[in-house]
Design a protein around this motif. Structure first.
Motif, PDB file in Angstrom:
ATOM      1  N   THR A   1     -14.749  24.095 103.753  1.00  0.00           N
ATOM      2  CA  THR A   1     -14.205  22.802 103.334  1.00  0.00           C
ATOM      3  C   THR A   1     -12.693  22.810 103.527  1.00  0.00           C
ATOM      4  O   THR A   1     -12.090  23.868 103.756  1.00  0.00           O
ATOM      5  CB  THR A   1     -14.530  22.518 101.855  1.00  0.00           C
ATOM      6  OG1 THR A   1     -13.991  23.569 101.051  1.00  0.00           O
ATOM      7  CG2 THR A   1     -16.042  22.413 101.635  1.00  0.00           C
ATOM      8  N   TYR A   2     -12.064  21.640 103.390  1.00  0.00           N
ATOM      9  CA  TYR A   2     -10.613  21.507 103.659  1.00  0.00           C
ATOM     10  C   TYR A   2      -9.774  22.407 102.764  1.00  0.00           C
ATOM     11  O   TYR A   2      -8.663  22.814 103.127  1.00  0.00           O
ATOM     12  CB  TYR A   2     -10.176  20.048 103.459  1.00  0.00           C
ATOM     13  CG  TYR A   2      -9.981  19.675 102.015  1.00  0.00           C
ATOM     14  CD1 TYR A   2      -8.730  19.788 101.410  1.00  0.00           C
ATOM     15  CD2 TYR A   2     -11.063  19.274 101.233  1.00  0.00           C
ATOM     16  CE1 TYR A   2      -8.555  19.491 100.074  1.00  0.00           C
ATOM     17  CE2 TYR A   2     -10.895  18.972  99.898  1.00  0.00           C
ATOM     18  CZ  TYR A   2      -9.638  19.080  99.310  1.00  0.00           C
ATOM     19  OH  TYR A   2      -9.476  18.798  97.986  1.00  0.00           O
ATOM     20  N   ILE A   3     -10.292  22.739 101.572  1.00  0.00           N
ATOM     21  CA  ILE A   3      -9.478  23.487 100.605  1.00  0.00           C
ATOM     22  C   ILE A   3      -9.207  24.918 101.074  1.00  0.00           C
ATOM     23  O   ILE A   3      -8.178  25.502 100.740  1.00  0.00           O
ATOM     24  CB  ILE A   3     -10.161  23.494  99.207  1.00  0.00           C
ATOM     25  CG1 ILE A   3      -9.170  23.911  98.097  1.00  0.00           C
ATOM     26  CG2 ILE A   3     -11.376  24.411  99.168  1.00  0.00           C
ATOM     27  CD1 ILE A   3      -8.200  22.874  97.684  1.00  0.00           C
ATOM     28  N   VAL A   4     -10.115  25.480 101.897  1.00  0.00           N
ATOM     29  CA  VAL A   4      -9.977  26.899 102.287  1.00  0.00           C
ATOM     30  C   VAL A   4      -8.741  27.136 103.160  1.00  0.00           C
ATOM     31  O   VAL A   4      -7.927  28.014 102.858  1.00  0.00           O
ATOM     32  CB  VAL A   4     -11.260  27.426 102.952  1.00  0.00           C
ATOM     33  CG1 VAL A   4     -11.105  28.916 103.280  1.00  0.00           C
ATOM     34  CG2 VAL A   4     -12.461  27.220 102.037  1.00  0.00           C
ATOM     35  N   PRO A   5      -8.551  26.383 104.274  1.00  0.00           N
ATOM     36  CA  PRO A   5      -7.306  26.587 105.034  1.00  0.00           C
ATOM     37  C   PRO A   5      -6.059  26.284 104.198  1.00  0.00           C
ATOM     38  O   PRO A   5      -5.015  26.905 104.403  1.00  0.00           O
ATOM     39  CB  PRO A   5      -7.436  25.627 106.219  1.00  0.00           C
ATOM     40  CG  PRO A   5      -8.567  24.709 105.898  1.00  0.00           C
ATOM     41  CD  PRO A   5      -9.461  25.440 104.952  1.00  0.00           C
TER      42      PRO A   5
ATOM     43  N   HIS B   1      -1.186  28.397 101.499  1.00  0.00           N
ATOM     44  CA  HIS B   1      -0.349  28.711 100.339  1.00  0.00           C
ATOM     45  C   HIS B   1      -0.228  30.233 100.139  1.00  0.00           C
ATOM     46  O   HIS B   1       0.816  30.723  99.700  1.00  0.00           O
ATOM     47  CB  HIS B   1      -0.887  28.022  99.086  1.00  0.00           C
ATOM     48  CG  HIS B   1      -0.582  26.560  99.052  1.00  0.00           C
ATOM     49  ND1 HIS B   1      -1.385  25.619  99.655  1.00  0.00           N
ATOM     50  CD2 HIS B   1       0.468  25.869  98.540  1.00  0.00           C
ATOM     51  CE1 HIS B   1      -0.848  24.419  99.499  1.00  0.00           C
ATOM     52  NE2 HIS B   1       0.269  24.542  98.828  1.00  0.00           N
ATOM     53  N   TYR B   2      -1.278  30.954 100.467  1.00  0.00           N
ATOM     54  CA  TYR B   2      -1.212  32.419 100.444  1.00  0.00           C
ATOM     55  C   TYR B   2      -0.151  32.890 101.445  1.00  0.00           C
ATOM     56  O   TYR B   2       0.644  33.786 101.158  1.00  0.00           O
ATOM     57  CB  TYR B   2      -2.590  33.002 100.810  1.00  0.00           C
ATOM     58  CG  TYR B   2      -2.691  34.507 100.683  1.00  0.00           C
ATOM     59  CD1 TYR B   2      -3.195  35.096  99.527  1.00  0.00           C
ATOM     60  CD2 TYR B   2      -2.290  35.348 101.729  1.00  0.00           C
ATOM     61  CE1 TYR B   2      -3.291  36.479  99.405  1.00  0.00           C
ATOM     62  CE2 TYR B   2      -2.379  36.728 101.621  1.00  0.00           C
ATOM     63  CZ  TYR B   2      -2.885  37.279 100.458  1.00  0.00           C
ATOM     64  OH  TYR B   2      -2.968  38.658 100.335  1.00  0.00           O
ATOM     65  N   ASN B   3      -0.134  32.250 102.612  1.00  0.00           N
ATOM     66  CA  ASN B   3       0.854  32.585 103.641  1.00  0.00           C
ATOM     67  C   ASN B   3       2.276  32.347 103.125  1.00  0.00           C
ATOM     68  O   ASN B   3       3.176  33.167 103.342  1.00  0.00           O
ATOM     69  CB  ASN B   3       0.594  31.744 104.894  1.00  0.00           C
ATOM     70  CG  ASN B   3       1.626  31.946 105.975  1.00  0.00           C
ATOM     71  OD1 ASN B   3       2.716  31.388 105.915  1.00  0.00           O
ATOM     72  ND2 ASN B   3       1.296  32.754 106.976  1.00  0.00           N
ATOM     73  N   LYS B   4       2.474  31.230 102.439  1.00  0.00           N
ATOM     74  CA  LYS B   4       3.819  30.892 101.937  1.00  0.00           C
ATOM     75  C   LYS B   4       4.296  31.885 100.877  1.00  0.00           C
ATOM     76  O   LYS B   4       5.424  32.372 100.927  1.00  0.00           O
ATOM     77  CB  LYS B   4       3.826  29.472 101.348  1.00  0.00           C
ATOM     78  CG  LYS B   4       3.745  28.368 102.383  1.00  0.00           C
ATOM     79  CD  LYS B   4       4.126  27.011 101.799  1.00  0.00           C
ATOM     80  CE  LYS B   4       2.978  26.228 101.289  1.00  0.00           C
ATOM     81  NZ  LYS B   4       3.304  24.801 101.046  1.00  0.00           N
TER      82      LYS B   4
ATOM     83  N   ALA C   1       7.014  27.708  96.020  1.00  0.00           N
ATOM     84  CA  ALA C   1       6.547  26.724  96.999  1.00  0.00           C
ATOM     85  C   ALA C   1       6.486  25.369  96.303  1.00  0.00           C
ATOM     86  O   ALA C   1       5.902  25.248  95.222  1.00  0.00           O
ATOM     87  CB  ALA C   1       5.164  27.099  97.526  1.00  0.00           C
ATOM     88  N   ILE C   2       7.119  24.380  96.895  1.00  0.00           N
ATOM     89  CA  ILE C   2       7.110  23.026  96.345  1.00  0.00           C
ATOM     90  C   ILE C   2       6.424  22.115  97.355  1.00  0.00           C
ATOM     91  O   ILE C   2       6.841  22.034  98.510  1.00  0.00           O
ATOM     92  CB  ILE C   2       8.541  22.528  96.062  1.00  0.00           C
ATOM     93  CG1 ILE C   2       9.257  23.455  95.067  1.00  0.00           C
ATOM     94  CG2 ILE C   2       8.514  21.088  95.517  1.00  0.00           C
ATOM     95  CD1 ILE C   2      10.753  23.207  94.960  1.00  0.00           C
TER      96      ILE C   2
ATOM     97  N   ARG D   1       4.297  29.751  90.599  1.00  0.00           N
ATOM     98  CA  ARG D   1       5.149  29.797  91.789  1.00  0.00           C
ATOM     99  C   ARG D   1       4.884  28.609  92.713  1.00  0.00           C
ATOM    100  O   ARG D   1       5.611  28.404  93.675  1.00  0.00           O
ATOM    101  CB  ARG D   1       4.949  31.116  92.535  1.00  0.00           C
ATOM    102  CG  ARG D   1       5.536  32.325  91.798  1.00  0.00           C
ATOM    103  CD  ARG D   1       5.133  33.629  92.456  1.00  0.00           C
ATOM    104  NE  ARG D   1       5.620  33.714  93.827  1.00  0.00           N
ATOM    105  CZ  ARG D   1       5.126  34.542  94.746  1.00  0.00           C
ATOM    106  NH1 ARG D   1       4.109  35.342  94.443  1.00  0.00           N
ATOM    107  NH2 ARG D   1       5.636  34.559  95.974  1.00  0.00           N
ATOM    108  N   LEU D   2       3.844  27.842  92.420  1.00  0.00           N
ATOM    109  CA  LEU D   2       3.573  26.600  93.145  1.00  0.00           C
ATOM    110  C   LEU D   2       3.878  25.418  92.232  1.00  0.00           C
ATOM    111  O   LEU D   2       3.337  25.316  91.128  1.00  0.00           O
ATOM    112  CB  LEU D   2       2.107  26.521  93.585  1.00  0.00           C
ATOM    113  CG  LEU D   2       1.639  25.159  94.127  1.00  0.00           C
ATOM    114  CD1 LEU D   2       2.357  24.811  95.426  1.00  0.00           C
ATOM    115  CD2 LEU D   2       0.131  25.139  94.322  1.00  0.00           C
ATOM    116  N   ASP D   3       4.761  24.544  92.678  1.00  0.00           N
ATOM    117  CA  ASP D   3       5.043  23.301  91.963  1.00  0.00           C
ATOM    118  C   ASP D   3       4.743  22.138  92.893  1.00  0.00           C
ATOM    119  O   ASP D   3       5.044  22.197  94.088  1.00  0.00           O
ATOM    120  CB  ASP D   3       6.504  23.236  91.508  1.00  0.00           C
ATOM    121  CG  ASP D   3       6.769  24.104  90.289  1.00  0.00           C
ATOM    122  OD1 ASP D   3       5.832  24.291  89.491  1.00  0.00           O
ATOM    123  OD2 ASP D   3       7.904  24.605  90.139  1.00  0.00           O
TER     124      ASP D   3
END
Length: 562
Positions: free
Chosen positions: A319-323, A328-331, A340-341, A368-370
């Motif tokens: 599904t779209y959420i996986v990539p 976000h893992y990459n960032k 990450a914003i 760490r994600l906003d």
């Protein structure tokens, strides 16, 4: 706040603490742990330049009425060799402090001497922050929501940079997944129609004129060569032809809008390099997935989400959420950004807890994600809302918007409201050259000051730095109000960075222009008193420099003539 304001606040706290310690040593206050107290600027200038609540905060530990504590502290204050003139007790025990003229003079000096650096700070301590914004599907032109997201994201990145963060701007190109399949379908139908085939466009496909234009251009180049090949071959050829043109178009249009990214990150890359599979395997290894009816599910409800999420459909496709998780893992892990914003549209409220749940499951601190959720824009002309229709192909795009109004107005207007507020964009007002238009009003203030300084030089008046005694003459209410506002720019930038709200900066500069016009209308700059004239010209320079610094931050022109 300026360096001087910060130093003065810190100095005042030390003065207060020293007075408390002396009152304790002299037996006027009992020995106790120093209470938490605040030093702030009162809203009403009659209550001084700074005020503290230490007497009320210390009532319990010192076991005295606040007014008695305030009297004990004030009697021990040593204001010699400081920028403070006096202290007074007000109300139930507030202690109000009044500054010497010299303080305001030094603020003006600080602003002018800091030049282009005025307003900047090291608050962010160089932490690496990635701001991802716009990220429009490359299947068509950018719409009005993307225009707002671009202005907010770019200005937020500038604010974070000014607040001392190491900022990276990124565009996430959705060049894989459902929208590309829909893009391929839309192109295929229009191409086949151009070749005279009787095929109907699905209701949920893209009906915009840009799709038809691509199909015609493809036919002009390849003729009917792809009309009779397999659908898969035809669709791939059409996407390979049209998608790079769309991405190049997005980059070109955003550059016109004064947005330049550090990186264009392609969704297809997290499929190609195995990141998608790696994320799936890691989630499985952590025991946070399960299979049901042939699909792979993530136990998101165990990590704060309202329900579990499908990761891989029963047909084996993610599904779209996986990539997005892989991205976000990459960032945050692969590239190691501290924060990450994401600037997202109003329809992403449910997306945020899902992504945070996935990060937590992967062992990444989700704080760490906003995400900045941005509400929709309504375009208004003649008091009427302009109807937008993406499907009919008559949506107002970024390009058509910028044909109607100046870029300066677009960037400024989209940052007039905090991102999470709905916004009516008045097209008439944005194009108007009058004081009703806030960006014109600010630019006019800058141009007016440039004119004042130019005429002063032409008449033989020196614009050299005045003496401290001359700057001390800036004592009128209008001058003090203007200088106080100037002094709070750094503080406002930091608050804007902390709250992810660049609208604070547009409000600040509009207020600065208002206070300048008020000062200019009340006080003659080119007055008979030479010392006062030099001081007022120097104050004008401080205001001009500050307006320019802010407009440069917002990537808006600061004209010297209008």
């Amino acid at each position: 706040m300026s360096k001087l304001v910060k130093q003065t606040e810190e100095q005042l706290k030390n003065i207060i603490i020293a007075a408390v310690n002396k009152a304790v040593a002299d037996g006027e206050l009992c020995e106790a742990e120093l209470p938490q107290f605040i030093v702030e600027k009162p809203a009403d200038k009659k209550n001084g330049d700074f005020s503290t609540n230490i007497a009320m905060a210390g009532a319990r530990v010192f076991r005295k009425a606040p007014k008695m504590i305030a009297e004990a502290i004030v009697s021990k204050l040593d204001l010699s060799s400081t920028l403070f003139e006096r202290a007074e007790i007000a109300g139930p025990g507030f202690i109000n402090f009044f500054l010497l003229d010299e303080y305001y003079s030094k603020i003006v000096e600080d602003v002018v001497e800091s030049g282009e650096e005025y307003g900047r700070s090291d608050f962010g301590k160089g932490k690496k922050v990635i701001v991802e914004f716009v990220s429009a599907n490359p299947t068509g032109p950018m719409h009005i929501g993307n225009a707002r997201g671009g202005a907010i994201g770019d200005c937020l990145a500038s604010v974070l940079d000014a607040a001392g963060y190491n900022v990276w701007r990124e565009f996430y190109v959705n060049d894989a997944g459902n929208q590309i399949e829909k893009f391929a379908t839309s192109l295929e139908v229009r191409y086949l129609q151009a070749c005279g085939r009787d095929v109907e466009m699905p209701e949920d496909a893209y009906h915009g004129a840009d799709i038809t234009d691509h199909a015609k251009a493809f036919k002009a180049e390849y003729g009917e060569k792809f009309a009779d090949v397999s659908s898969g071959e035809r669709r791939k050829a059409l996407v390979d032809f049209a998608l790079p043109k769309n991405i190049a178009g997005l980059e070109h249009d955003l550059k016109q809008y004064r947005i330049v990214y550090d990186n264009w990150f392609r969704e297809s890359s997290v499929h190609a390099d195995g990141s998608v599979n790696k994320v799936l395997e890691e989630l499985k290894a952590k025991g946070v997935t399960y299979e049901q009816e042939g699909a792979l599910w993530f136990k998101a409800s165990e990590f704060g989400n309202d329900k579990d999420i499908v990761l891989v459909r029963s047909n084996g496709l993610p599904t779209y959420i996986v990539p997005d998780i892989a991205y976000h893992y990459n960032k945050l892990v692969t590239r190691g950004f501290d924060k990450a914003i994401d600037v997202l549209g109003a329809d992403h409220h449910g997306y945020v807890p899902r992504m945070k749940a996935a990060l937590t499951a992967l062992g990444i601190d989700s704080d760490r994600l906003d995400c900045v959720i941005m509400q929709m824009v309504r375009l208004v002309r003649d008091g009427e809302t302009i109807k937008l229709s993406k499907r009919s192909g008559k949506a107002i795009t970024l390009n058509t918007l910028l044909e109607e109004i100046p870029i300066d107005a677009a960037r400024f207007f989209f940052n007039l409201r905090e991102p999470n507020s709905h916004f009516d964009f008045d097209l008439e007002l944005a194009a108007k050259q009058s004081s009703e238009n806030p960006v014109y009003y600010v630019q006019y203030a800058h141009a007016r000051i440039c004119s004042i300084l130019r005429k002063a030089e032409e008449s033989g008046v020196s614009l050299e730095k005045p003496s401290l005694e001359q700057l001390n003459l800036l004592s009128s209410e209008e001058e003090r109000e203007l200088i106080s506002h100037l002094s709070s720019l750094t503080e406002e930038i930091v608050a804007s960075a902390k709250q992810y709200d660049p609208a604070r900066i547009t409000h600040f500069v509009v207020e600065l222009a208002t206070l300048f016009h008020k000062f200019y209308n009340a006080r003659r700059v080119m007055c008979d008193d030479e010392g006062l004239m030099k001081a007022r010209l120097y104050l004008c320079t401080a205001v001009k420099n500050t307006i320019k610094n802010i407009l440069v931050m917002l990537k808006i022109e600061a004209p010297e003539k209008m």
